[in-house]
Design a protein around this motif. Sequence first.
Motif, PDB file in Angstrom:
ATOM      1  N   THR A 122       0.917  -1.263  -0.108  1.00  0.00           N
ATOM      2  CA  THR A 122       0.001  -0.043   0.133  1.00  0.00           C
ATOM      3  C   THR A 122       0.573   1.149  -0.205  1.00  0.00           C
ATOM      4  O   THR A 122       2.077   1.307   0.522  1.00  0.00           O
ATOM      5  CB  THR A 122      -0.730  -0.027   1.226  1.00  0.00           C
ATOM      6  OG1 THR A 122       0.164  -0.003   2.318  1.00  0.00           O
ATOM      7  CG2 THR A 122      -1.984  -1.362   1.248  1.00  0.00           C
ATOM      8  N   PHE A 123       0.336   2.377  -0.644  1.00  0.00           N
ATOM      9  CA  PHE A 123       0.855   3.549  -0.764  1.00  0.00           C
ATOM     10  C   PHE A 123      -0.100   4.644   0.103  1.00  0.00           C
ATOM     11  O   PHE A 123      -1.131   4.813  -0.274  1.00  0.00           O
ATOM     12  CB  PHE A 123       1.435   3.902  -1.908  1.00  0.00           C
ATOM     13  CG  PHE A 123       2.405   3.209  -2.662  1.00  0.00           C
ATOM     14  CD1 PHE A 123       2.143   1.759  -3.122  1.00  0.00           C
ATOM     15  CD2 PHE A 123       3.727   3.783  -3.047  1.00  0.00           C
ATOM     16  CE1 PHE A 123       2.986   1.033  -3.920  1.00  0.00           C
ATOM     17  CE2 PHE A 123       4.753   2.887  -3.552  1.00  0.00           C
ATOM     18  CZ  PHE A 123       4.681   1.868  -3.922  1.00  0.00           C
ATOM     19  N   LYS A 124       0.512   5.412   0.813  1.00  0.00           N
ATOM     20  CA  LYS A 124      -0.128   6.611   1.447  1.00  0.00           C
ATOM     21  C   LYS A 124       0.586   7.788   1.108  1.00  0.00           C
ATOM     22  O   LYS A 124       1.636   7.809   1.645  1.00  0.00           O
ATOM     23  CB  LYS A 124      -0.359   6.385   3.072  1.00  0.00           C
ATOM     24  CG  LYS A 124      -1.574   7.113   3.267  1.00  0.00           C
ATOM     25  CD  LYS A 124      -2.210   6.771   4.794  1.00  0.00           C
ATOM     26  CE  LYS A 124      -1.332   7.596   6.038  1.00  0.00           C
ATOM     27  NZ  LYS A 124      -1.531   7.008   7.236  1.00  0.00           N
ATOM     28  N   THR A 125       0.218   8.777   0.240  1.00  0.00           N
ATOM     29  CA  THR A 125       0.871   9.827   0.117  1.00  0.00           C
ATOM     30  C   THR A 125      -0.198  11.046  -0.113  1.00  0.00           C
ATOM     31  O   THR A 125      -1.213  11.012  -0.111  1.00  0.00           O
ATOM     32  CB  THR A 125       1.483   9.938  -1.869  1.00  0.00           C
ATOM     33  OG1 THR A 125       0.200   9.737  -2.413  1.00  0.00           O
ATOM     34  CG2 THR A 125       2.401   8.535  -1.740  1.00  0.00           C
ATOM     35  N   PRO A 126       0.366  12.401   0.210  1.00  0.00           N
ATOM     36  CA  PRO A 126      -0.336  13.619   0.057  1.00  0.00           C
ATOM     37  C   PRO A 126      -0.824  13.738  -1.341  1.00  0.00           C
ATOM     38  O   PRO A 126      -0.357  12.879  -2.311  1.00  0.00           O
ATOM     39  CB  PRO A 126       0.822  14.601   0.396  1.00  0.00           C
ATOM     40  CG  PRO A 126       2.101  13.988   0.670  1.00  0.00           C
ATOM     41  CD  PRO A 126       1.889  12.622   0.288  1.00  0.00           C
ATOM     42  N   GLU A 127      -1.723  14.514  -1.575  1.00  0.00           N
ATOM     43  CA  GLU A 127      -2.230  14.590  -3.031  1.00  0.00           C
ATOM     44  C   GLU A 127      -1.295  15.110  -3.924  1.00  0.00           C
ATOM     45  O   GLU A 127      -1.305  14.712  -5.176  1.00  0.00           O
ATOM     46  CB  GLU A 127      -3.390  15.761  -3.120  1.00  0.00           C
ATOM     47  CG  GLU A 127      -4.763  14.983  -2.667  1.00  0.00           C
ATOM     48  CD  GLU A 127      -6.002  15.877  -3.008  1.00  0.00           C
ATOM     49  OE1 GLU A 127      -5.874  16.889  -3.198  1.00  0.00           O
ATOM     50  OE2 GLU A 127      -6.834  15.343  -2.469  1.00  0.00           O
ATOM     51  N   THR A 128      -0.305  15.952  -3.614  1.00  0.00           N
ATOM     52  CA  THR A 128       0.991  16.214  -4.476  1.00  0.00           C
ATOM     53  C   THR A 128       2.001  16.168  -3.566  1.00  0.00           C
ATOM     54  O   THR A 128       2.219  16.566  -2.493  1.00  0.00           O
ATOM     55  CB  THR A 128       0.707  17.798  -5.021  1.00  0.00           C
ATOM     56  OG1 THR A 128       0.908  18.650  -3.974  1.00  0.00           O
ATOM     57  CG2 THR A 128      -0.756  17.785  -6.071  1.00  0.00           C
ATOM     58  N   HIS A 138       4.462   5.201   3.189  1.00  0.00           N
ATOM     59  CA  HIS A 138       4.019   6.306   3.993  1.00  0.00           C
ATOM     60  C   HIS A 138       4.773   7.550   3.744  1.00  0.00           C
ATOM     61  O   HIS A 138       5.778   7.402   3.827  1.00  0.00           O
ATOM     62  CB  HIS A 138       3.786   6.411   5.627  1.00  0.00           C
ATOM     63  CG  HIS A 138       2.978   5.275   5.954  1.00  0.00           C
ATOM     64  ND1 HIS A 138       2.645   4.985   7.164  1.00  0.00           N
ATOM     65  CD2 HIS A 138       2.187   4.648   5.336  1.00  0.00           C
ATOM     66  CE1 HIS A 138       1.657   4.109   7.488  1.00  0.00           C
ATOM     67  NE2 HIS A 138       1.503   3.986   6.087  1.00  0.00           N
ATOM     68  N   VAL A 139       4.275   8.651   2.891  1.00  0.00           N
ATOM     69  CA  VAL A 139       5.029   9.716   2.311  1.00  0.00           C
ATOM     70  C   VAL A 139       4.308  10.917   3.149  1.00  0.00           C
ATOM     71  O   VAL A 139       3.021  11.047   2.910  1.00  0.00           O
ATOM     72  CB  VAL A 139       4.841   9.772   0.929  1.00  0.00           C
ATOM     73  CG1 VAL A 139       5.881  11.023   0.398  1.00  0.00           C
ATOM     74  CG2 VAL A 139       5.177   8.757   0.210  1.00  0.00           C
ATOM     75  N   THR A 140       5.203  11.564   3.840  1.00  0.00           N
ATOM     76  CA  THR A 140       4.647  12.983   4.476  1.00  0.00           C
ATOM     77  C   THR A 140       5.513  14.025   4.002  1.00  0.00           C
ATOM     78  O   THR A 140       6.654  13.971   3.801  1.00  0.00           O
ATOM     79  CB  THR A 140       4.449  12.911   5.948  1.00  0.00           C
ATOM     80  OG1 THR A 140       5.720  12.200   6.415  1.00  0.00           O
ATOM     81  CG2 THR A 140       3.337  11.916   6.449  1.00  0.00           C
TER      82      THR A 140
END
Length: 256
Positions: free
Chosen positions: A134-140, A174-176
């Motif tokens: 799974t990938f969780k990223t902000p919209e951009t 997870h990208v923040t």
Amino acid sequence: LHERLPIEGSEDELQILAKTLNSMIDRLEISFAQIQQFTSDVSHELRTSLTILRGEIDVALNKDRSAEEYKSVLYSVMEEIVYLSDMVEKFLYLSTKTSDPNQIVSKVIDGIRLFEYVRNHLSSIAVNKKIELTFKTPETITFHGDEDLLRRLFVNLIENAIKYTPEGGTVAIHVTSKGKFAQIEVIDNGIGIPEEHLPYIFQRFYRVGDSRTRSQGGTGLGLSLCKWIVEVHKGTIEVRSKPHHGTTVILSLRHG
Ligand code: ADP
């Protein structure tokens, strides 16, 4: 070792020149030593692989075998060839990109597109191993750097996470966004890395356990390549791990 130019106390132009030349010679010597080490590591790995291939084929040729036995030899030979291809590909990265800075193209990169590429590239390996990716990223999100190298970085890290996680496990990215930097975590719930190995895993050819076990297909080059890529991008990479619980790799990379 090469002679160094004598440096007197005064700071006139000649002295400054001598200092500069000395430090250049120091740097060259370090580079030569690294190249020598690299060449000897590579030769050693190639020789080991060739010995394995010769051994397998020798045994197969020595007397008549059943179709099943031939098949089993072919599987081993194939496994070794896959290993060799992976190693050669990583060597090429390490040797061409590290020796020629012009090969590194720095630009603003669309992070969402980058993760799309990585997901497409790895989803079949994850599905085959029944691993939930799974990938969780902000919209951009943007990065600043070399797209080719950053793809390689994420592919390597996520490939490792999948490789060292048993069937049915999970790998989450997870990208923040944290100010000027993006933080990327690659989290798996796999076999983990014993604490005593953690200081060494970024060294070339370092593998936890038996380095010639082909079942995991590793070369011990992946993380050293990742570390180099992160350094080129002036970012940071850190690994936290607990055996039987999993591993988290934490990256910090500059936004575009
Ligand atoms: P390899 O090609 O062997 O995977 P790497 O340089 O990528 O080489 O990694 C070095 C070692 O670190 C691996 O052999 C493995 O033992 C350990 N390792 C790397 N990533 C993970 C992970 N996500 N989980 C458990 N162990 C890992």
